[in-house]
Design an enzyme around this catalytic site. Structure first.
Site, PDB file in Angstrom:
ATOM      1  N   SER A   1       8.548   1.090 -10.463  1.00 33.18           N
ATOM      2  CA  SER A   1       8.551   0.006  -9.487  1.00 33.18           C
ATOM      3  C   SER A   1       9.656  -0.976  -9.824  1.00 33.18           C
ATOM      4  O   SER A   1       9.982  -1.197 -10.995  1.00 33.18           O
ATOM      5  CB  SER A   1       7.198  -0.716  -9.510  1.00 33.18           C
ATOM      6  OG  SER A   1       7.281  -1.964  -8.847  1.00 33.18           O
TER       7      SER A   1
ATOM      8  N   LYS B   1       4.021   0.647 -13.342  1.00 38.14           N
ATOM      9  CA  LYS B   1       3.847   1.670 -12.311  1.00 38.14           C
ATOM     10  C   LYS B   1       4.514   2.991 -12.670  1.00 38.14           C
ATOM     11  O   LYS B   1       5.569   3.036 -13.268  1.00 38.14           O
ATOM     12  CB  LYS B   1       4.431   1.174 -10.974  1.00 38.14           C
ATOM     13  CG  LYS B   1       3.701  -0.004 -10.349  1.00 38.14           C
ATOM     14  CD  LYS B   1       2.313   0.367  -9.906  1.00 38.14           C
ATOM     15  CE  LYS B   1       2.294   1.302  -8.731  1.00 38.14           C
ATOM     16  NZ  LYS B   1       2.981   0.791  -7.529  1.00 38.14           N
TER      17      LYS B   1
ATOM     18  N   GLU C   1       4.472  12.338  -2.583  1.00 38.18           N
ATOM     19  CA  GLU C   1       4.442  11.507  -1.384  1.00 38.18           C
ATOM     20  C   GLU C   1       5.537  11.908  -0.405  1.00 38.18           C
ATOM     21  O   GLU C   1       5.328  11.930   0.818  1.00 38.18           O
ATOM     22  CB  GLU C   1       4.581  10.033  -1.777  1.00 38.18           C
ATOM     23  CG  GLU C   1       3.352   9.486  -2.501  1.00 38.18           C
ATOM     24  CD  GLU C   1       3.550   8.069  -3.001  1.00 38.18           C
ATOM     25  OE1 GLU C   1       4.655   7.510  -2.824  1.00 38.18           O
ATOM     26  OE2 GLU C   1       2.604   7.516  -3.590  1.00 38.18           O
TER      27      GLU C   1
ATOM     28  N   THR D   1     -16.469  17.397  -0.903  1.00 38.62           N
ATOM     29  CA  THR D   1     -16.416  17.515   0.548  1.00 38.62           C
ATOM     30  C   THR D   1     -16.515  16.085   1.082  1.00 38.62           C
ATOM     31  O   THR D   1     -17.221  15.248   0.514  1.00 38.62           O
ATOM     32  CB  THR D   1     -17.567  18.363   1.124  1.00 38.62           C
ATOM     33  OG1 THR D   1     -18.820  17.733   0.830  1.00 38.62           O
ATOM     34  CG2 THR D   1     -17.559  19.765   0.521  1.00 38.62           C
ATOM     35  N   HIS D   2     -15.788  15.801   2.143  1.00 39.39           N
ATOM     36  CA  HIS D   2     -15.708  14.437   2.683  1.00 39.39           C
ATOM     37  C   HIS D   2     -15.181  13.449   1.631  1.00 39.39           C
ATOM     38  O   HIS D   2     -15.462  12.247   1.709  1.00 39.39           O
ATOM     39  CB  HIS D   2     -17.061  13.948   3.209  1.00 39.39           C
ATOM     40  CG  HIS D   2     -17.720  14.884   4.163  1.00 39.39           C
ATOM     41  ND1 HIS D   2     -17.412  14.933   5.495  1.00 39.39           N
ATOM     42  CD2 HIS D   2     -18.662  15.848   3.953  1.00 39.39           C
ATOM     43  CE1 HIS D   2     -18.138  15.857   6.091  1.00 39.39           C
ATOM     44  NE2 HIS D   2     -18.911  16.441   5.177  1.00 39.39           N
TER      45      HIS D   2
END
Length: 464
Positions: free
Chosen positions: A284, A290, A297, A162-163
């Protein structure tokens, strides 16, 4: 007279003595996006033609020629032989024009008893009904994949947050099931929106109905509609069903974006809980190491795109007087793009989820030494008779010391714990393992293994 006809508007003939300005023609034209309605437009026209014949409004010979001609136009579109013309504005006029080229004057009788206003409304109802049914089933396929992955990982415990702070451990399956229930609500919303989609507007004419003795019920039955609009002005101006669909798709994208965010986090080096398959990641241009979660996304980004289409159409509709206004042409591009976006994502997400790796060792190490069993330690004291607020304070002190000394809760001795509260006994430590913490949460909907198995069974029954 012949000169006047040669320069008249190809769409409207004698009322207009000159063609539209080239910019107006481009502004009016919708054929570049509404041509996707061609097949439902033809289906609606065939049903309309049959009804006109049955009602004695057109002759049998004309009806047969119209239907055969429409089927021929459909075949030309399927083969890519028909060239849509922008000067004919939209899909309806393109099809009617080609029909008249094929069968002559009989083609002009097809538009008897209807307007482009109720015709385009019909097309949108037919098209959206097909699309909503398809997306509903695609979501169900995705749900089944999530259920399969959850079931395959029933023994995996992950930190719950949470948070975005460590909270309590949960089963990985429990976490995935949360999304199944979200997507199931999305299916419910689509089914509910479909009730309003499943209404026949044809027969409303331009706005006031028609003077011809049409049989709207027969057309509704032929096209499979459950309901008929009871008010002709409402029929041609209503776009609620599109707004409802966009709202349902927007909420689906909220849920898919939340899942995407967690996949992005879990796939990062910092978390390392999962690894997405190479087929669903990119590299990348300058950093060879990468492996970017671009699919997730893009889904997160495209959520805003779908939201924008909902907001755009709400804005279009909010101040329109009855009945039809040209503003309503703006209902199509947004919903088409939203549907395309959701279809595309639902084509890729099931495969991405089913092929992702679950890094069990990394997850186990993440749980080692954290303080997510603190609530269970407090609950232990409550069961011994201490009020919860006091128990919370006691355990808070223990956690504070643990953090300073980098000591796990399970590393405390009973003697040290009793200095904080004499209510601690030998059995407290065995209640603090991730497995014990998870399985202690046996309330309905909780993360205990037997409850999660119940969820899986229930969810599979719902999903089908």
């Amino acid at each position: 007279m012949s000169d006047r006809n040669e320069t008249s508007n190809v769409m409207w003939g004698g009322r207009f003595q000159k063609p539209p300005h080239v910019a107006v023609q481009a502004l009016n034209a919708s054929i570049h996006f509404d041509k996707r309605l061609a097949f439902v437009d033809i289906a609606g026209s065939i049903a309309h033609a049959r009804m006109l014949f049955r009602q004695g409004i057109i002759a049998q010979d004309d009806a047969e020629r119209i239907i055969a001609g429409l089927q021929a136009v459909r075949a030309e579109i399927e083969c890519g032989e028909l060239t849509f013309r922008e000067d004919l504005e939209d899909v309806h006029m393109n099809i009617e024009h080609r029909l008249t080229e094929l069968i002559g004057a009989a083609g002009g009788r097809l538009h008897t008893g209807r307007s482009r206003n109720d015709q385009v409304a019909l097309d949108m109802h037919l098209y959206l009904r097909e699309q909503v049914d398809a997306i509903h089933e695609e979501i169900r396929v995705f749900e089944r994949v999530l259920l399969d992955v959850a079931e395959a990982n029933l023994d995996v415990i992950i930190p719950g947050y949470t948070h975005l702070q460590r909270a309590q451990p949960v089963l990985f399956a429990h976490h995935l099931l949360a999304y199944v229930w979200m997507f199931e609500r999305d299916c419910e919303r689509l089914r509910d929106a479909r009730k309003r989609i499943d209404a026949l507007p044809l027969g409303a004419g331009a706005l006031a109905g028609t003077t011809f003795a049409i049989d709207r019920a027969a057309v509704a039955e032929k096209l499979g509609f459950e309901h008929i609009y009871e008010n002709s002005m409402d029929a041609v101006s209503d776009r609620d069903y599109i707004l409802e669909t966009l709202a349902a798709l927007s909420l689906f994208m909220v849920h898919l974006s939340r899942l995407s965010e967690e996949l992005i986090l879990w796939n990062s080096t910092e978390f390392g809980f999962i690894e997405l398959d190479d087929a669903f990641t990119t590299g990348s241009s300058i950093m060879p190491q990468k492996k970017n979660p671009d699919v997730a996304e893009l889904a997160r980004g495209k959520a805003g795109r779908v939201f924008g289409h909902l907001t755009g159409l709400l804005t279009v509709c909010k101040g329109l007087p009855l009945a039809y206004n040209k503003d309503l042409q703006e209902d199509k591009e947004g919903v088409f793009d939203a549907l395309d976006t959701v279809h595309l994502l639902l084509a890729v997400f099931p495969a991405m989820i089913s092929t992702m790796g679950v890094n069990r060792e990394r997850i186990k190490r993440a749980l080692d030494g954290d303080y997510s069993a603190a609530t269970d330690m407090a609950d232990y004291l409550v069961r011994k008779g201490l009020p919860f607020r006091q128990a919370h304070e006691v355990v808070g002190r223990i956690v504070n010391v643990s953090i300073r000394e980098r000591r796990a809760l399970t590393a405390w001795s009973i003697e040290a714990l009793r200095k904080e509260s004499p209510l601690f006994d030998e059995d407290v430590l065995e209640k603090l393992s991730p497995e014990a913490v998870v399985n202690a949460r046996r309330s309905r909907g909780g993360t205990a293994r037997d409850r999660v198995v119940e969820q899986l069974t229930l969810a599979r029954a719902r999903v089908g």
